[in-house]
Design a protein around this motif. Structure first.
Motif: not given
Length: 166
Positions: A109-120
């Motif tokens: 991911i890039k800055d201001d994004e969220t991982t697909d699993d919604m963990l980070f």
């Protein structure tokens, strides 16, 4: 690119419950209501913001003005663990950009994004006020300092492992 998307319908019953707690609702209740909504949904969904405006007769622009002014509020889905990476001067000169690149590469991911699993979720911040720990990141309420690209990735791997074990 791993960007969070949520397509499920938002249950708006919580919004009216929040407003009932703040009777009579006034401008001083906006922040606490937005905090309660974010605690419930994990972010401030557009539908919930519209519902709050409708129920309280508060202009939607005022709600969005508050939500966008304070960095604690998120208008899009946010990960369980928010990584706030300092980009202040002390951190910058001690290789914070390399740490950011390592984290981005590791998580996809890039800055201001969220991982697909919604963990980070990854967020660069102007300063965390802990220059003596530079370079530093904050995850939840835990500071991690004197980072290297490798140590930052190891911290995230450990958090992910602990999360899977639960």
């Amino acid at each position: 690119m791993a960007k969070a998307t949520v397509k499920e319908k938002v249950n708006l019953s919580m919004v009216s419950e929040i407003v009932k707690r703040e009777k009579p609702f006034s401008e001083k209740d906006i922040i606490s209501s937005l905090q309660a909504m974010q605690d419930h949904y994990g972010y401030l969904p557009r539908e919930a913001m519209d519902e709050l405006a409708k129920i309280t007769l508060t202009p939607i622009a005022k709600l969005y003005g508050v939500a966008t002014f304070y960095s604690q509020f998120y208008l899009k889905p946010h990960g369980k663990y928010s990584i706030k990476l300092c980009r202040g001067t002390a951190c910058h000169v001690k290789e914070a950009p390399r740490i950011s690149s390592a984290i981005s590469s590791h998580l996809g991911i890039k800055d201001d994004e969220t991982t697909d699993d919604m963990l980070f979720s990854l967020e660069s911040v102007a300063c965390l006020g802990t220059c003596f720990l530079s370079p530093v990141m904050l995850i939840g309420d835990q500071y991690y300092g004197k980072l290297t690209p490798q140590s930052a990735v190891e911290i995230l791997e450990n958090i992910a492992k602990e999360n899977k074990a639960k």
